[in-house]
Scaffold this motif. Structure first.
Motif, short mmCIF file in Angstrom:
data_model
loop_
_atom_site.label_atom_id
_atom_site.label_comp_id
_atom_site.label_asym_id
_atom_site.label_seq_id
_atom_site.Cartn_x
_atom_site.Cartn_y
_atom_site.Cartn_z
N ILE A 126 0.83 -1.11 0.15
CA ILE A 126 -0.15 0.00 -0.19
C ILE A 126 0.15 1.19 -0.04
CG2 ILE A 126 -1.22 1.20 1.35
CD1 ILE A 126 -2.99 -1.31 2.27
N ARG A 127 1.71 1.34 0.40
CA ARG A 127 2.76 2.26 0.99
C ARG A 127 3.31 2.66 -0.23
NH1 ARG A 127 6.55 2.31 5.64
NH2 ARG A 127 6.69 3.95 5.04
N ALA A 128 3.69 1.88 -0.85
CA ALA A 128 4.49 2.09 -2.25
C ALA A 128 3.41 1.83 -3.67
CB ALA A 128 5.20 0.27 -2.15
N ASP A 129 2.25 1.96 -2.91
CA ASP A 129 1.40 2.22 -4.62
C ASP A 129 1.37 1.06 -4.86
OD1 ASP A 129 -0.98 2.96 -5.71
OD2 ASP A 129 -0.30 4.94 -6.56
N GLU A 130 1.62 -0.38 -4.30
CA GLU A 130 2.36 -1.73 -6.09
C GLU A 130 1.08 -2.16 -6.13
OE1 GLU A 130 4.39 -1.55 -7.94
OE2 GLU A 130 6.08 -0.12 -7.78
N LEU A 131 -0.27 -2.19 -5.28
CA LEU A 131 -1.21 -2.82 -5.42
C LEU A 131 -1.40 -3.68 -7.07
CD1 LEU A 131 -1.80 -1.57 -3.11
CD2 LEU A 131 -4.06 -1.70 -4.32
N GLU A 132 -1.11 -3.15 -8.11
CA GLU A 132 -1.61 -4.21 -8.86
C GLU A 132 -0.14 -4.98 -9.36
OE1 GLU A 132 2.25 -0.53 -9.46
OE2 GLU A 132 0.01 -1.43 -9.42
N ARG A 133 1.01 -5.75 -8.27
CA ARG A 133 1.53 -6.58 -8.18
C ARG A 133 0.69 -7.87 -7.15
NH1 ARG A 133 6.66 -5.66 -9.68
NH2 ARG A 133 7.21 -3.85 -9.35
N LEU A 134 -0.31 -7.45 -6.97
CA LEU A 134 -1.33 -8.55 -6.50
C LEU A 134 -2.52 -9.38 -7.26
CD1 LEU A 134 -2.00 -7.48 -2.62
CD2 LEU A 134 -0.12 -8.63 -3.38
N LYS A 135 -1.85 -9.87 -7.93
CA LYS A 135 -2.26 -10.02 -9.45
C LYS A 135 -3.50 -11.46 -8.26
CE LYS A 135 0.36 -8.80 -12.49
NZ LYS A 135 0.99 -8.99 -13.53
N MET A 136 -4.55 -11.92 -9.77
CA MET A 136 -5.62 -13.23 -10.04
C MET A 136 -4.95 -13.69 -11.01
SD MET A 136 -7.29 -13.10 -7.81
CE MET A 136 -8.98 -14.35 -7.83
N CYS A 137 -4.80 -15.07 -10.88
CA CYS A 137 -4.07 -16.19 -11.77
C CYS A 137 -4.62 -16.18 -13.60
CB CYS A 137 -3.78 -17.24 -11.31
SG CYS A 137 -3.23 -18.46 -12.57
N ALA A 138 -3.83 -15.24 -14.69
CA ALA A 138 -4.98 -16.06 -15.56
C ALA A 138 -4.94 -17.13 -16.27
CB ALA A 138 -3.76 -15.22 -16.59
N GLY A 139 -4.99 -17.79 -15.23
CA GLY A 139 -5.21 -19.97 -15.73
C GLY A 139 -6.54 -19.95 -15.31
N ASP A 140 -7.37 -20.55 -14.69
CA ASP A 140 -8.96 -21.01 -15.05
C ASP A 140 -8.92 -21.39 -13.32
OD1 ASP A 140 -8.12 -23.81 -15.28
OD2 ASP A 140 -9.62 -24.16 -16.48
N CYS A 141 -7.80 -21.56 -12.43
CA CYS A 141 -7.89 -22.35 -11.16
C CYS A 141 -8.24 -21.18 -10.13
CB CYS A 141 -6.03 -22.64 -10.79
SG CYS A 141 -5.37 -21.02 -10.15
N GLY A 142 -8.31 -19.54 -9.90
CA GLY A 142 -8.95 -19.73 -9.55
C GLY A 142 -8.34 -18.74 -8.66
N GLY A 143 -6.38 -18.66 -8.16
CA GLY A 143 -5.33 -18.45 -7.24
C GLY A 143 -5.10 -16.80 -7.80
N VAL A 144 -4.01 -16.71 -7.04
CA VAL A 144 -4.11 -15.56 -6.89
C VAL A 144 -2.17 -15.53 -6.44
CG1 VAL A 144 -5.15 -14.74 -4.96
CG2 VAL A 144 -3.26 -15.70 -4.34
N LEU A 145 -1.51 -14.16 -7.26
CA LEU A 145 -0.24 -14.07 -7.09
C LEU A 145 0.16 -13.12 -6.68
CD1 LEU A 145 1.09 -12.86 -10.25
CD2 LEU A 145 -0.61 -14.65 -11.09
N VAL A 146 1.69 -13.40 -6.41
CA VAL A 146 2.12 -11.71 -6.46
C VAL A 146 3.48 -11.64 -6.96
CG1 VAL A 146 3.43 -10.39 -4.49
CG2 VAL A 146 2.62 -11.53 -3.78
N ASP A 147 3.21 -10.53 -8.26
CA ASP A 147 4.05 -10.30 -9.03
C ASP A 147 5.88 -9.47 -8.71
OD1 ASP A 147 5.57 -9.62 -11.85
OD2 ASP A 147 4.01 -8.82 -12.58
N LEU A 148 6.24 -10.69 -8.57
CA LEU A 148 7.34 -9.56 -7.98
C LEU A 148 8.77 -9.13 -9.78
CD1 LEU A 148 8.12 -11.33 -5.40
CD2 LEU A 148 6.58 -9.54 -5.54
N SER A 149 8.45 -9.17 -10.84
CA SER A 149 8.78 -8.97 -12.06
C SER A 149 8.77 -8.18 -11.81
CB SER A 149 8.12 -9.81 -13.11
OG SER A 149 7.24 -9.34 -13.66
N LYS A 150 10.63 -7.18 -12.68
CA LYS A 150 10.87 -5.66 -12.96
C LYS A 150 9.83 -5.72 -13.59
CE LYS A 150 15.44 -6.18 -11.73
NZ LYS A 150 16.50 -5.43 -13.19
N ASN A 151 9.27 -6.44 -15.03
CA ASN A 151 7.93 -5.41 -15.42
C ASN A 151 6.72 -5.71 -15.15
OD1 ASN A 151 7.99 -8.28 -16.12
ND2 ASN A 151 8.65 -7.54 -18.74
#
Length: 181
Positions: A126-151
């Protein structure tokens, strides 16, 4: 944006906890919880009871919702969890790790420690305003991920969804090429 090691670890363990919920429940018994605690190196009290398992399992739907909250809603969620668990941040050093922040004592219930460590990591997001790093999986599993990639290009969770999507795309290309021959 690089987060600190403890923040990244807490975010990844929160995602892993949520992902035990879908597509099938993989946190069904105390042995599953023991393995989760071991694999994510949670320290402190662990009673190995069904009641403890039920408390940890109850965190999953709440944290799944957190992945799609607005910034303001996530702030409210974080503050509620901290208040409910009487979090009192303090610096600690243990198990070979230099000083880092804990907000619950080591004898607090496991579910409280997991919840508070997770929301403490959300604070950094929240403090870094990086909420877009918290993502839903693009697959059909209904899972989540944390995108720590540079891009910020990661799309799939760690449960093989990316591999399945790549195989399906490959087979579709092969089928299309066979039809044109």
């Amino acid at each position: 944006m690089a987060f600190g090691h403890d923040t990244e670890d807490s975010l990844l363990s929160a995602a892993a906890l949520v992902n035990t919920l879908t597509p099938e429940d993989s946190l069904e018994n105390v042995g599953d919880l023991d393995e989760f605690v071991r694999s994510w190196a949670y320290t402190g009290a662990h009673t190995h009871t069904r009641a403890e398992l039920d408390e940890v399992r109850a965190l999953r739907p709440r944290f799944l919702e957190a992945w799609s909250m607005s910034r303001d809603d996530l702030v409210t969620f974080v503050n509620d969890v901290l208040l409910q668990n009487e979090a009192l941040p303090q610096l600690v050093r243990h198990d070979g790790w230099d000083y880092h922040l804990h907000a619950t004592p080591s004898d607090a219930p496991l579910a409280s420690r997991i919840a508070v460590e997770s929301v403490m990591a959300f604070i950094d997001v929240i403090r870094a305003d990086e909420l877009e790093r918290l993502k839903m999986c693009a697959g059909d599993c209904g899972g989540v991920l944390v995108d720590l990639s540079k891009n910020r290009s990661r799309r799939y969770c760690d449960r093989g969804c990316g591999n399945r999507a790549n195989v399906a795309a490959y087979r579709a290309r092969q089928a299309a090429a066979a039809e044109t021959d």
